[in-house]
Scaffold this motif. Sequence first.
Motif, mmCIF file in Angstrom:
data_model
loop_
_atom_site.group_PDB
_atom_site.id
_atom_site.type_symbol
_atom_site.label_atom_id
_atom_site.label_comp_id
_atom_site.label_asym_id
_atom_site.label_seq_id
_atom_site.Cartn_x
_atom_site.Cartn_y
_atom_site.Cartn_z
ATOM 1 N N ALA A 127 37.017 38.474 39.764
ATOM 2 C CA ALA A 127 37.652 39.496 40.595
ATOM 3 C C ALA A 127 36.752 40.724 40.713
ATOM 4 N N GLU A 128 36.115 41.101 39.607
ATOM 5 C CA GLU A 128 35.167 42.219 39.629
ATOM 6 C C GLU A 128 34.022 41.929 40.593
ATOM 7 N N ILE A 129 33.469 40.725 40.491
ATOM 8 C CA ILE A 129 32.339 40.346 41.348
ATOM 9 C C ILE A 129 32.746 40.361 42.816
ATOM 10 N N ARG B 207 24.425 39.040 32.931
ATOM 11 C CA ARG B 207 24.669 37.606 32.846
ATOM 12 C C ARG B 207 24.445 36.910 34.186
ATOM 13 N N TYR B 208 24.716 37.617 35.285
ATOM 14 C CA TYR B 208 24.612 37.000 36.611
ATOM 15 C C TYR B 208 23.698 37.837 37.503
ATOM 16 N N ALA B 209 22.558 37.285 37.861
ATOM 17 C CA ALA B 209 21.556 37.998 38.662
ATOM 18 C C ALA B 209 22.126 38.411 40.013
ATOM 19 N N GLY B 210 21.839 39.640 40.399
ATOM 20 C CA GLY B 210 22.258 40.129 41.706
ATOM 21 C C GLY B 210 23.666 40.667 41.758
ATOM 22 N N VAL B 211 24.385 40.588 40.637
ATOM 23 C CA VAL B 211 25.767 41.069 40.607
ATOM 24 C C VAL B 211 25.787 42.579 40.382
ATOM 25 N N ASP B 212 26.630 43.276 41.127
ATOM 26 C CA ASP B 212 26.786 44.722 40.975
ATOM 27 C C ASP B 212 28.277 45.035 40.956
ATOM 28 N N VAL B 213 28.799 45.400 39.780
ATOM 29 C CA VAL B 213 30.226 45.681 39.640
ATOM 30 C C VAL B 213 30.413 47.111 39.161
ATOM 31 N N ASP B 214 31.646 47.603 39.252
ATOM 32 C CA ASP B 214 31.904 48.985 38.848
ATOM 33 C C ASP B 214 32.730 49.090 37.570
#
Length: 527
Positions: free
Chosen positions: A157-159, A221-228
């Motif tokens: 959900a964050e992703i 843990r996951y390349a390219g992921v940007d969460v807040d």
Amino acid sequence: MNFIRKIAICSLTASLSAIAAATPLPEHQTSNAWYTDAQSKLLEKLQTNNRFKAKNVIVFIGDGMGISTLTSARILQGQLNDQLGEEGYLSFEEFPHTALVKTYNVDAQTPDSAGTMTAMMSGLKTDVGVIGVDEDIVRGDCSTVAGNEVITALELAEIKGLATGIISTARITHATPAATYAKSADRNWEDISDMPEAAVFFGCTDIADQLVNFENYLEARYAGVDVDGIDVAFGGGRRHFLPKDEAFNSPDASSAVEGDRTDGRDLTAEWKAKYPQGSYVFDQTGFDAIDAATTKQAFGLFNESHMQYEADRLNDIAGEPSLTQMTEKAIDILDNQEKGFFLMVESGRIDHGHHAGSAYNALTDAIELSNAVKKAYDMTNREDTLILVTADHGHVFTIAGYPKRGNPILGKVVGVNSDTPAQDAEGQPYTTLGYTNGRGMMDLGSETNADASYAMEINAGRKDISAINTESPGFHQEALVPLTSETHSGEDVALHASGPGAQLVQGVIEQSALFHVINQALDLINQ
């Protein structure tokens, strides 16, 4: 309602009328309240929307809330409102869709909360005592974590860019809430002082650290992921975030040294530095001051360990919010996100009441969960919000004897056509509610804290309760097998659902299926 569904409902209604005409039923039958109530509920279900995609998902977990707990809580709720009790419903029991859920862990017939919640949040079953990892891990062995981590619904959900929240009346680092965000070889690694040296050496991090630094760990843990980061986290367990130094005690600390951390880190300060626009609170006053309209992140740690039982909440040192209040505040914050939100709410102390052998505390916390579900249901749109209510496991908690209708659920068994307590084969009265194992009978009078029983000697077996008021808050039911703490049970638990995608909740399912229902509703994987 679309045109085709209107035709289908009208057709079924007409069919029911035709059957009634062809097979006349007595007027006293069709006008009977039981008959009309069941018929109206069926028609209501037929008119439920047929949507499958949701904007928001709220998952409520009644920790330890087995079927016997649901039945007893609904009866107690009614009796507290001057009704007989049996005819009532907890709020979520009126949801249109229900399933039975199998709770076993990969390595255990009777499960624990770490394995069960990992199944619900990640879509696969795993072992007892491990969090956010699959069954290939060895409990307590940090070196087996790498490569066996699984992703959770909250992380997905964050992703996806949804707002996210977790609430628990237990420690926020406890097994159930932790399974939404952490990866751990042992559920007990709540802070670094709980971890063996080998685990620290191999680079494993404690659960409290993983919560505060959730954003960093997920992005790494996951390349390219940007969460807040997690938007709302409310619960207990402050000791796992503070150094073992009295200088860091909170104003409402109950211990001489509140913190447990042996690494000198103050994770509450780290959280505030990471989210300077966020609100960190530790009591009712701070909680009430949170402006949901403008707050982006909120972090509340309302007790050194677990939060209070609902019945004992007013005895908290600095005051703490109820589960209903936390749920309301969380939704008010999360629904500021136009994309939608994912929220997990745990009533963790139902489980603790049972472990202590106190039906009173377990049931009053279950009733409070029902209140929180009703608040969430009333605050959200049933057209775009999927609400799921379930348990991670049950307890060895029984409803027995032959009490008459309306007999106090916490009382002694009084049979039909009788005004005096029934007797066992040895001439002793007995209660409707009891436990197969545990600490045994306690008569603690007006005590509203179930954990007070742990200061008493184990008192299992049959006891003479003739002169004891079994309906008092401090009465703990008899238990057959003497144990230091009552245990979980292995039978199925209920899952209740309302909103888009609720139609999939039916039959007997594996616990891991819950994740897939959530994913179906929110399209978490197909982003």
